[in-house]
Design an enzyme around this catalytic site. Sequence first.
Site, PDB file in Angstrom:
ATOM      1  N   ASP A 114      37.925  44.705  45.470  1.00 56.51           N
ATOM      2  CA  ASP A 114      39.217  44.906  44.812  1.00 56.51           C
ATOM      3  C   ASP A 114      38.994  45.829  43.617  1.00 56.51           C
ATOM      4  O   ASP A 114      38.356  45.447  42.636  1.00 56.51           O
ATOM      5  CB  ASP A 114      39.767  43.549  44.357  1.00 56.51           C
ATOM      6  CG  ASP A 114      41.173  43.640  43.774  1.00 56.51           C
ATOM      7  OD1 ASP A 114      41.604  44.752  43.429  1.00 56.51           O
ATOM      8  OD2 ASP A 114      41.827  42.587  43.650  1.00 56.51           O
ATOM      9  N   HIS A 115      39.565  47.032  43.685  1.00 57.02           N
ATOM     10  CA  HIS A 115      39.294  48.023  42.648  1.00 57.02           C
ATOM     11  C   HIS A 115      39.980  47.693  41.324  1.00 57.02           C
ATOM     12  O   HIS A 115      39.720  48.346  40.305  1.00 57.02           O
ATOM     13  CB  HIS A 115      39.717  49.413  43.121  1.00 57.02           C
ATOM     14  CG  HIS A 115      38.788  50.501  42.677  1.00 57.02           C
ATOM     15  ND1 HIS A 115      38.155  50.482  41.463  1.00 57.02           N
ATOM     16  CD2 HIS A 115      38.370  51.635  43.295  1.00 57.02           C
ATOM     17  CE1 HIS A 115      37.406  51.566  41.330  1.00 57.02           C
ATOM     18  NE2 HIS A 115      37.510  52.277  42.439  1.00 57.02           N
TER      19      HIS A 115
END
Length: 469
Positions: free
Chosen positions: A439-440
Amino acid sequence: MKEFKLPDVGEGLTEAEIVRWHVKAGDQVKVNQIIVEIETAKAVVELPCPFDGVVAALMAEEGETVDVGKPIISVDDGTGGGAAPAPAPASVPERGQALAEDMVPALPKEERQPVLVGYGVKMGAAKRRPRKAPPSAPSAPSTPSAPLTPSAPSAGPPAARENGPVTGTAAAPSGTAASVRPGAALAKPPVRKLAKDLGVDLTTLTGTGPQGSITRDDVQSALEAAAAPAVAHAVRTGEERIPVKGVRKATAQAMVASAFTAPHVTEFLQVDVTETMDAVGRLRRLADFAEVKVSPLLLVAKAVLVAARRYPMINSAWDEAAQEIVVKHHVNLGIAAATPRGLLVPNVKDAHAMSLPDLARALGALAETARAGRTQPADMAGGTITITNVGVFGVDAGTPILNPGESAILAFGQVRDMPWVVDGQIVPRKVCTLALSFDHRVVDGELGSLFLRDVGAMLEDPLRMLAWN
């Protein structure tokens, strides 16, 4: 008479499918006796009976999806509270399209009985609040207190004499109470729920049950009659339609929510795992692992646990409501498992605190339970990071979607012989591909790269697990 309502056996689940009944009408049951298996969006669960008595009726059929809070079985516990006899037409209660069967007299006071945790004990009589009498219909009989008994054809309302059976159902017996109220359909709550789910209009059916009530068979017959042309077309064209429910439905919803909520990034790394494969062979010969299955996944899991300790942010979650990042100081290691019921992701609780033999045993038990279809909702709750072993299917790599509530998932590809450069020479080595999705919002490119690099380094040289642990 007592009714057992479908409980919420998971975390806010709203429905479940009846998989298999262990009892039938007339069977004697005891408190805590397993009576039914249900399939929720997360697992197959066995439900115990909260009452002693005799099964009066099963109120849901195998394969039927039931909402939480709906009765699924009624048990005669000897208190004498049975169903009331059918009332006269004018005394039928009105609650939407209400039923004569819905009228239940107040139960007498009863002795305290053992019950399941969470069901409680209610003392005293149970009473229903008074219901308003329905407005009289123009075509209703002039004597509202007249009993519902067969009569001559001319005694019933004209509609009851003129209406014929609907295609796919049988006609109601002549002179029955099928037309208690013009325009109203007489059916029990489970039948109404079934008709609603299947999109069948009860007012178009003629019931074949007691007093002209509509039964499940009537609903199914009408559905089959309407679906016959579509089924014939599907057979000709070679199509098949599979209902989406249970685990597959929940997985689809979770994957869509994850893919379109968390900005995914996936990085790949090819790794020489020759030393890891040698280590697996040596571990299998140790006495500590004599009765435990040792596979490369064990050392991959250990490498992930060590790397997560070095980079705690990889083991965290994004809290959208609070706009916070929640860093977990424990690791519940999820292992994606393909089962006949669909994709399950049970997790090993507190895997970070386990020794290598204990971790091997936990992974083995997790896989065995998943294959048997006995994974419970609690086993899949609270995961913090996940591994998916796509290599068992002969796949090199993929772009895995995050498990909801987690920030990273590692795909472990197949191990195969490949030409590799070692000390300037091309030699055959055992090589696999690792794919890390993250998850950036939580994990930036540098952190994801460092984590993946360290997992790869430990699989190239397992001694690093000891040095970094």
